[in-house]
Scaffold this motif. Structure first.
Motif, mmCIF file in Angstrom:
data_model
loop_
_atom_site.group_PDB
_atom_site.id
_atom_site.type_symbol
_atom_site.label_atom_id
_atom_site.label_comp_id
_atom_site.label_asym_id
_atom_site.label_seq_id
_atom_site.Cartn_x
_atom_site.Cartn_y
_atom_site.Cartn_z
ATOM 1 N N ASP A 48 -90.809 -51.835 32.606
ATOM 2 C CA ASP A 48 -91.716 -53.052 32.754
ATOM 3 C C ASP A 48 -92.484 -53.582 31.465
ATOM 4 O OD1 ASP A 48 -91.239 -53.193 35.444
ATOM 5 O OD2 ASP A 48 -93.150 -52.037 35.970
ATOM 6 N N LYS B 70 -90.163 -46.574 35.111
ATOM 7 C CA LYS B 70 -90.294 -48.023 35.573
ATOM 8 C C LYS B 70 -91.450 -48.728 34.628
ATOM 9 C CE LYS B 70 -90.720 -51.292 38.946
ATOM 10 N NZ LYS B 70 -91.717 -52.155 38.461
ATOM 11 N N LYS B 71 -92.285 -47.883 34.262
ATOM 12 C CA LYS B 71 -93.430 -48.169 33.403
ATOM 13 C C LYS B 71 -92.681 -48.633 31.990
ATOM 14 C CE LYS B 71 -97.602 -45.522 33.974
ATOM 15 N NZ LYS B 71 -98.374 -44.494 33.578
ATOM 16 N N GLY C 220 -85.313 -46.136 36.332
ATOM 17 C CA GLY C 220 -86.717 -46.809 36.913
ATOM 18 C C GLY C 220 -87.073 -46.045 38.307
ATOM 19 N N LYS C 221 -86.556 -45.240 38.607
ATOM 20 C CA LYS C 221 -87.090 -44.548 39.815
ATOM 21 C C LYS C 221 -88.342 -43.517 39.645
ATOM 22 C CE LYS C 221 -82.883 -44.784 42.384
ATOM 23 N NZ LYS C 221 -81.795 -44.010 43.109
ATOM 24 N N SER C 222 -88.405 -43.149 38.139
ATOM 25 C CA SER C 222 -89.487 -42.378 37.967
ATOM 26 C C SER C 222 -90.602 -43.443 37.676
ATOM 27 C CB SER C 222 -89.073 -41.523 36.828
ATOM 28 O OG SER C 222 -89.295 -42.171 35.537
ATOM 29 N N ASP C 223 -91.812 -42.935 37.604
ATOM 30 C CA ASP C 223 -93.190 -43.721 37.314
ATOM 31 C C ASP C 223 -92.857 -44.202 35.874
ATOM 32 O OD1 ASP C 223 -94.060 -43.562 39.866
ATOM 33 O OD2 ASP C 223 -95.381 -41.957 39.474
ATOM 34 N N LEU C 224 -92.693 -43.032 34.944
ATOM 35 C CA LEU C 224 -92.683 -43.349 33.487
ATOM 36 C C LEU C 224 -91.230 -44.197 33.228
ATOM 37 C CD1 LEU C 224 -93.500 -43.000 30.640
ATOM 38 C CD2 LEU C 224 -92.100 -40.732 30.657
ATOM 39 N N THR D 184 -91.691 -38.797 27.662
ATOM 40 C CA THR D 184 -91.781 -37.543 28.413
ATOM 41 C C THR D 184 -92.278 -36.306 27.572
ATOM 42 O OG1 THR D 184 -89.946 -38.208 29.960
ATOM 43 C CG2 THR D 184 -90.505 -35.934 29.969
#
Lengths: 733, 151
Positions: free
Chosen positions: B88, B84-85, B78-82, B114
């Motif tokens: 969520d 976390k997205k 979750g530390k990467s934007d993807l 990715t």
């Protein structure tokens, strides 16, 4: 409030009342000497002195609900969370009647206590049978509503006004002149008040929380890895155990050479049980390598020569026995003899493993004076009793800390692995975490019974049934699980569920059950239980009658459902959503099933295409439910979607077989499960209703197999009467 | 003594060479978000990222991991934007039931997205079929992935 509760409340001493009301958390959390973890309600509960018994009567209010000085509402959940969303549903019921928001409610697992937490539908403390909402809908809301009234009364007393001038809102009581007191400031005074005798509940039109599609409370930790299942627990000094049990039920350990195992770095102990050997290591890898290095001699026992063919022969032979009459009406022989036509069919369902993704796992510590368990279980009292017996302790000395469950499906209604963990832990002076390998889990399950059902029906000149004869043969789960619940004639209410009370109008009827316990394999509850079996055979056979009568399967059912308008309504909506009357191209077909299961009405329609290579393409899958008042529609949709596919997975692929007394399947490569690539989209529809809630966790599972085989028939003209359909050469394309 | 780079930090571990990464994570380092389901790379519950690629930690001996290769687990995805997205989206779509497989599902989904940021049904079938969900949350997993890939 029920009569029992209010009658009891007046006889309570003030101290008892304070405790029974459960309003002041301080009154319940008693500091007595605790042997182990000092961290949960469970051990405090176990270590209560007689004077400090938190609750000694079944008052729903005190058993379920506590409010602390900080205003924190704690719901003691009598049901464990295993993905069905029940704890969020319960929290919603409490939030609704207590006038707090959902995030103000925290959930704790109930300790084992049959008196307080026994399920009124099941008759014991368990999470199963799709009973959770049905059993707790009334008492949980009453408990919360009673607490709200007591908090209002406490505020009114403090202000010197009448409670009618006050209202509760968002965790506060608001009085004349908009003065406010938060719940936390009122709990001590409220706890001294008598529990109100009449607790009116909100009407559906006033619901603010119930009926809303709210997010589950347990999900954030499950998407970031922080949620702890039993398998994730770590205690100081704990070591990891894994086990090999005798491959054959009834076999025993003769001897084991553990010299090579003990030489594996990280292996700490090897523990011998009567029918198993456990290796304990610093980590699972050491334990696994140690296990492989064991040289074990088993006495395979009396079942060593049993195979599936023998079991099936014994089941077929059982049809010659009289068995028990499950239902009888009219004169079946006369009706069938006088019928215009007669139809017979035999259906068969295989043994099934549960294959929960979290394998059987239990953390146990046994000392001379007590045993403590950390384990996700559907049956806390049975877990306590099983561990007590294994540890040689009285049950009250066993602390059960229930945990999130990584898949239950009925498997964790059994305490075999818990007893085994306690038995292993008894041999060592540190806590152990027993983790079964997938292979152990697959081969040492307690399996859904193999059933064989025979039908014969007589039809009148219009093709409608005038006589219906049905004989069921299979293991009685109840006879093993709770023998006292089975009458002398062996009539197992689970084995005949749905079958003994057909929703169809069947004027002359005879339903017979012959229990036949197979050798070499133990049988237990499996998601869908009785209705899974009953719905499959009844909806298959009624479909055969419809085709024999040259009638549309939906129309045919509709005619026979006159006594069940809710069943007609779900069937009608499912047919509409499926465009049932629209003709399909050759090679395509639709199948339907409709039933009342777990107090809910469901209709499921499968639409498929079958290609020349017997590849099944499920193009649509529609499930319509009327499950009465819905607490959280998101959870209902999720259970229908997942439950339907769970049943589909088994109906397509699964069958446990026996060879040389042992289970032949071992892991997901030979006991395959539905995967993303073969998962069809499931469309779910809920019929709005204010009827009492029905069960939903297993309902979808029970309906899919008949809809699937009926669709296969519609598409191919071939009737599959024995599951799984893969046996007949079909696969998901 | 091996050095493993996990979630951006180096960890020194003294374990047997043949020990799969799964048990090093869970039983040695106490990172229990990565789950055991089958031990033979059939269920995907143990999926982690090795240099951004989804791998099954239950069959990956730690000695096969080269010095400097980066391991990411559910605890840090979750530390990467993807990442976390995707987490969520999982919550937004109320994907989770029992939740036991979801660490692995999310790790597979992030690896899939990715590689295929606009993944459709065919890519989802191919990229996610190594992950078993016994609660059968597949409809919602597909929906959650598409909400990211087709946003």
């Amino acid at each position: 409030m029920t009569k029992n509760v209010s009658a009891h409340a007046v006889s309570l001493s003030r101290r008892k009342l304070l405790q029974a009301s459960g309003i002041a958390a301080g009154g319940l959390l008693l500091a007595t000497a605790l042997p182990f973890s000092r961290r949960s309600y469970a051990e405090q509960y176990v270590n209560k002195g007689p004077e400090d018994a938190p609750l000694d009567t079944p008052t729903a209010l005190g058993a379920f609900l506590r409010i602390g000085h900080d205003g924190q509402v704690t719901l003691i959940s009598p049901k464990i969370e295993m993905g069905q969303g029940v704890q969020t549903g319960f929290a919603m019921m409490v939030a609704e009647e207590l006038n707090v928001t959902l995030d103000q409610v925290r959930v704790q697992e109930a300790p084992p206590d049959e008196k307080l937490y026994g399920d009124k539908l099941l008759g014991f403390q368990a999470t199963g049978g799709s009973s959770s909402t049905r059993s707790n809908w009334q008492p949980l809301r009453e408990a919360a509503a009673a607490a709200r009234l007591m908090l209002i009364q406490a505020a009114a007393n403090q202000w010197g006004v009448s409670p009618e001038e006050c209202r509760a809102e968002n965790g506060k009581v608001i009085g004349p002149g908009n003065r406010e007191l938060v719940y936390g400031a009122l709990v001590d005074a409220a706890a001294k008040l008598p529990v109100p005798e009449n607790v009116p509940l909100k009407k559906p039109e006033d619901y603010k929380v119930i009926g809303q599609p709210l997010r589950r409370l347990d999900t954030p930790g499950k998407v970031n890895g922080s949620a702890k299942f039993t398998i994730d627990l770590q205690l100081p000094g704990m070591k990891i155990a894994t086990v090999n049990a005798c491959p054959v039920v009834g076999g025993t350990l003769v001897s084991v050479d553990d010299s090579r195992a003990r030489a594996v770095p990280g292996v700490r102990d090897v523990v011998k049980l009567d029918n198993a050997v456990a290796v304990i290591g610093d980590h699972m890898w050491a334990a696994l390598k140690g296990l492989k290095a064991l040289e074990i001699q088993w006495d395979m026992g009396p079942n060593a020569g049993i195979d599936s063919a023998q079991i099936e022969r014994a089941l077929h032979a059982a049809f010659d026995r009289e068995g028990a009459i499950a239902a009888e009406a009219g004169d079946i022989n006369k009706a069938i003899a006088g019928a215009s036509s007669k139809i017979e069919a035999e259906y068969e369902m295989p043994f099934l493993a549960h294959a929960t993704l979290e394998p059987m796992t239990c953390v146990a510590q046994v000392r001379e004076d007590a045993c403590e368990l950390w384990v996700g279980t559907q049956v806390p009292v049975m877990a306590q009793q099983a561990a007590a017996k294994a540890a040689g302790l009285p049950p009250e000395k066993v602390i059960v800390n229930n945990q999130l469950i990584g898949g239950g499906f009925g498997r964790r209604l059994e305490a075999d692995f818990i007893a085994q963990a306690a038995a292993i832990a008894k041999h060592v002076d540190y806590p152990i975490k027993l983790v079964w390998t997938r292979e152990e889990d697959t081969a040492h399950d307690l399996y859904r019974p193999h059933y064989i059902d025979r039908f014969s029906a007589g039809l009148d000149a219009n093709g409608m049934p005038v006589g219906w004869s049905h004989t069921i043969v299979g293991a009685s789960v109840m006879a093993r699980f709770a023998p006292a619940a089975v009458p002398p004639n062996g009539l197992d209410a689970d084995a005949v569920e749905v079958s003994n009370k057909p929703i169809y109008k069947l004027p002359n009827l005879k339903v017979r059950y012959v229990p036949e316990a197979p050798k070499a394999i133990l049988n237990s509850w499996w998601r869908g239980v009785g209705p899974l079996h009953g719905a499959y055979v009844m909806e298959s056979f009624i479909d055969e009658l419809a085709y024999a009568a040259k009638q549309d399967p939906v129309d045919y059912r509709m005619k026979l459902l006159g006594d069940h308008p809710r069943a007609q309504a779900v069937l009608k909506l499912a047919a509409e959503k499926a465009n049932w009357s629209q003709k399909l191209p050759t090679g395509h077909g639709r199948g339907v099933a409709v039933q009342e299961v777990f107090g809910s009405y469901l209709a499921t329609v499968v639409e498929m295409q079958v290609d020349a290579q017997n590849g099944i393409h499920i193009t649509r899958l529609i499930c319509v439910a009327d499950c009465g008042e819905v607490t959280n529609p998101t959870s209902v949709h999720s259970q229908l979607e997942g439950g339907t596919m769970f049943g589909l997975s088994a109906a397509l692929y699964n069958e446990i077989t026996i060879k040389d007394g042992h289970v032949e399947q071992s892991n997901f490569h030979d006991y395959r499960q539905l995967r993303m690539s073969d998962a069809p989209p499931v469309e779910t529809h809920i019929i709005p209703s204010h009827e009492v809630p029905g069960g939903i966790g297993e309902a979808g599972t029970a309906m899919i197999a008949p809809a699937l085989v009926n669709a296969l028939y519609a598409a191919t003209g071939k009737r599959i009467r024995r599951l799984p359909v893969a046996r007949a050469g079909y696969h998901v394309a | 003594m091996l050095t493993l780079n996990i979630n951006g930090a180096d960890h020194q571990v003294d374990v047997p060479d043949d020990m799969p990464l799964l048990w090093v994570l869970r039983d040695v380092l106490g990172m229990t978000g990565t789950k055991y389901g089958c031990g033979i790379a059939q269920c995907g519950a143990c999926t982690v990222h090795l240099d951004g690629t989804a791998v099954r930690a239950c069959v990956l001996p730690v000695s096969n991991i080269a010095q400097g290769q980066k391991i990411v687990t559910i605890e840090a995805v979750g530390k990467s934007d993807l990442g976390k997205k995707v987490q969520d989206a999982w919550l937004e779509h109320e994907v989770v039931q029992c939740g036991y497989c979801q660490s692995g599902q999310i790790m597979s989904a992030v690896a899939l997205l990715t590689q295929h940021p606009d993944a459709g049904d065919a890519e989802i079938d191919a990229g996610m079929s190594g992950n078993v969900c016994r609660c059968c949350t597949y409809t919602r997993i597909r929906g959650a992935i598409k909400s990211v890939s087709q946003a």
